[in-house]
Motif scaffolding. Structure first.
Motif, PDB file in Angstrom:
ATOM      1  N   LEU A  25       0.920  -1.031  -0.112  1.00 52.94           N
ATOM      2  CA  LEU A  25      -0.017  -0.038  -0.114  1.00 52.94           C
ATOM      3  C   LEU A  25       0.891   1.349  -0.067  1.00 52.94           C
ATOM      4  O   LEU A  25       1.937   1.375   0.589  1.00 52.94           O
ATOM      5  N   ARG A  26       0.388   2.302  -0.592  1.00 50.93           N
ATOM      6  CA  ARG A  26       1.332   3.490  -0.702  1.00 50.93           C
ATOM      7  C   ARG A  26       0.258   4.547  -0.444  1.00 50.93           C
ATOM      8  O   ARG A  26      -0.358   5.664  -1.243  1.00 50.93           O
ATOM      9  N   PRO A  27       0.195   4.878   0.796  1.00 51.19           N
ATOM     10  CA  PRO A  27      -0.955   5.733   1.425  1.00 51.19           C
ATOM     11  C   PRO A  27      -0.503   7.291   1.175  1.00 51.19           C
ATOM     12  O   PRO A  27       0.968   7.556   1.137  1.00 51.19           O
ATOM     13  N   ASP A  35      -5.823   3.541   7.720  1.00 49.77           N
ATOM     14  CA  ASP A  35      -6.645   2.701   6.893  1.00 49.77           C
ATOM     15  C   ASP A  35      -5.656   1.485   6.603  1.00 49.77           C
ATOM     16  O   ASP A  35      -6.137   0.288   6.603  1.00 49.77           O
ATOM     17  N   ALA A  36      -4.576   1.841   6.141  1.00 46.39           N
ATOM     18  CA  ALA A  36      -3.486   0.526   6.135  1.00 46.39           C
ATOM     19  C   ALA A  36      -3.313  -0.142   7.197  1.00 46.39           C
ATOM     20  O   ALA A  36      -3.334  -1.544   7.095  1.00 46.39           O
ATOM     21  N   VAL A  37      -3.178   0.479   8.478  1.00 45.49           N
ATOM     22  CA  VAL A  37      -2.942  -0.464   9.594  1.00 45.49           C
ATOM     23  C   VAL A  37      -4.224  -1.248   9.924  1.00 45.49           C
ATOM     24  O   VAL A  37      -4.066  -2.162  10.237  1.00 45.49           O
ATOM     25  N   THR A  38      -5.396  -0.614   9.852  1.00 46.08           N
ATOM     26  CA  THR A  38      -6.495  -1.257   9.994  1.00 46.08           C
ATOM     27  C   THR A  38      -6.749  -2.233   8.962  1.00 46.08           C
ATOM     28  O   THR A  38      -7.396  -3.659   9.390  1.00 46.08           O
ATOM     29  N   THR A  39      -6.332  -2.298   7.788  1.00 43.32           N
ATOM     30  CA  THR A  39      -6.650  -3.414   6.817  1.00 43.32           C
ATOM     31  C   THR A  39      -5.555  -4.670   7.120  1.00 43.32           C
ATOM     32  O   THR A  39      -6.065  -5.419   7.000  1.00 43.32           O
ATOM     33  N   ALA A  40      -4.477  -4.416   7.590  1.00 43.61           N
ATOM     34  CA  ALA A  40      -3.794  -5.307   8.072  1.00 43.61           C
ATOM     35  C   ALA A  40      -4.013  -6.138   9.177  1.00 43.61           C
ATOM     36  O   ALA A  40      -4.120  -7.188   9.229  1.00 43.61           O
TER      37      ALA A  40
END
Length: 447
Positions: A25-27, A35-40
């Motif tokens: 992901l390239r936030p 969002d990247a952390v919660t996706t993980a």
């Protein structure tokens, strides 16, 4: 990502580390980082962050979620009164320096590489040189950290100071840093002087040499008895005409080292002769003035591998003497000089390589050939014997068992790590090798 979709691969700048994460992901923006952390968390994936990939080891490698922060860039604000700057973590140091210069400000010290991201440089303990200057992380007065549960922590010395100090040099083990506020100074020029001296004369009065100018460094080809010395002092004088030639002459010298490394692959013992044959004259004046960030940094186009250890300042001379003997016995040399710099103690960040002591930094760069990489083991053995702490972003073989006794507040960092990342979301395989599993110290204590 569909099950049949090809997975994107990632590799670092030097080509010494690579991985194929489950997702990349390239936030852009803090909300996207959350969002990247919660996706993980939703997918049950581990997380590692990456910038421009200038760490020479496996620090960013993961088979889980790789968060590439190189699009999360830009200066958010400049406070000329403080003075300070708030910058997104994926911004390159060179870009930050250019913005500050236009605002009449500067960072008081920098390392040699402008291409690194601010967040990556801070997290791994990067530094410049000078006994009045700590590592780059010591300039951080506030930061925003996204931890494993998606919480955004707004940290400074008054708001959760323990987490703040640990997060300043965290090797990415506590969460994703969104932005940082760094202390600045009014823009300044530096007068640079180049000279040479016998190595032993410098080592006999090493502390005197280290204090002889605001910024000092020495470059040593270990088959020679003399060293090159570079000093830089603040000045009100304007930049010297053609001063930029001196900056790019260092780049040209790096290119020569790269060519020497290729030519010497068959016989490392030929490196001294090849270095003499391929050396270039240095253009421009021997003493010159330029703006600070152009003095501190220079372009580095050649791919290489580097090792560096932070030593107690008083033990650095003996380490260099022993290193010279070890390299002669090994019969191998790198075409790159051993670079020696100095720095002030870091009194706050538990994992700072400069924590608690004035520091001598000893760096060796080698070409990316197998024989030259083996040379790093010779250097590492000597540095470790003299109390060295390896640079978190450079080549080394140290594990948690080796590192823990070298950091007086190791347990403090582990306690904070267990608090903000209890499930080990940011504990990739390499981070576990460096720091141990999350909560290991606490479990051992309870047992």
């Amino acid at each position: 990502m569909s099950p049949s979709a090809p997975r994107a691969s990632w590799r670092n700048w030097s080509g010494t580390a690579r991985c194929t994460p489950r997702r990349v992901l390239r936030p852009v923006g803090e909300d996207a980082i959350v969002d990247a952390v919660t996706t993980a968390a939703r997918l049950g994936l581990g997380i590692r962050a990456a910038g421009t990939g200038h760490s020479f080891n496996q620090l960013s490698v993961t088979d889980g979620l790789l968060v590439d922060l190189t699009r999360h860039t830009g200066v958010e604000s400049v406070d000329r009164t403080a003075p300070s700057v708030t910058v997104r973590s994926g911004t390159r140091l060179g870009e930050l320096a250019a913005v500050l210069r236009r605002a009449g400000l500067a960072l008081p010290d920098l390392g040699t590489l402008a291409e690194q991201t601010v967040g990556g440089a801070v997290a791994t303990g990067n530094h410049g040189t000078g006994l009045s200057f700590g590592p780059l992380s010591s300039l951080v007065t506030a930061l925003r950290l996204v931890t494993a549960d998606g919480t955004v922590h707004r940290l400074d010395a008054a708001k959760d100071p323990e987490l703040f100090h640990c997060a300043r040099t965290s090797v990415g083990a506590l969460g994703l840093v969104s932005s940082l506020t760094l202390r600045c100074v009014p823009a300044f020029n530096l007068e640079v002087r180049q000279s040479a001296a016998p190595l032993e004369a410098v080592l006999r009065d090493f502390s005197g040499w280290a204090a002889s100018a605001e910024h000092v460094s020495l470059s040593w080809l270990p088959w020679r008895r003399d060293v090159g010395i570079r000093t830089a002092e603040r000045t009100a004088a304007p930049p010297t005409p053609r001063a930029r030639l001196r900056r790019y002459s260092t780049t040209a010298q790096e290119l020569c080292c790269g060519v020497t490394g290729l030519a010497g692959r068959g016989s490392a013992t030929a490196v001294p002769a090849l270095s003499r044959a391929l050396s270039l004259p240095v253009p421009g004046p021997a003493t010159y003035v330029d703006v600070s960030d152009r003095v501190f940094t220079f372009p580095q186009p050649v791919r290489f591998i580097a090792l560096e250890h932070a030593l107690p300042l008083e033990r650095t001379p003996d380490a260099l003497r022993e290193l010279g003997g070890a390299l002669r016995r090994a019969g191998q040399y790198s075409p790159y000089s051993v670079l020696v710099r100095v720095g002030a103690a870091d009194e706050d960040s538990p994992l700072s390589p400069a924590y608690g002591r004035a520091t001598g930094y000893v760096n060796l760069t080698v070409p990316r050939s197998a024989g030259q990489v083996e040379l790093l083991r010779v250097v590492e053995h000597v540095m470790r014997a003299h109390g060295g702490r390896p640079h978190w972003g450079k080549a080394h073989t140290a594990t948690a068992e080796v590192l823990a006794p070298r950091y007086p507040r190791w347990a403090d960092f582990q306690r904070v790590r267990a608090r903000v990342d209890p499930e080990g979301r940011f504990a990739g395989d390499y981070a576990v090798r460096l720091l141990g599993p999350v909560g290991a110290r606490e479990r051992a204590g309870a047992a």
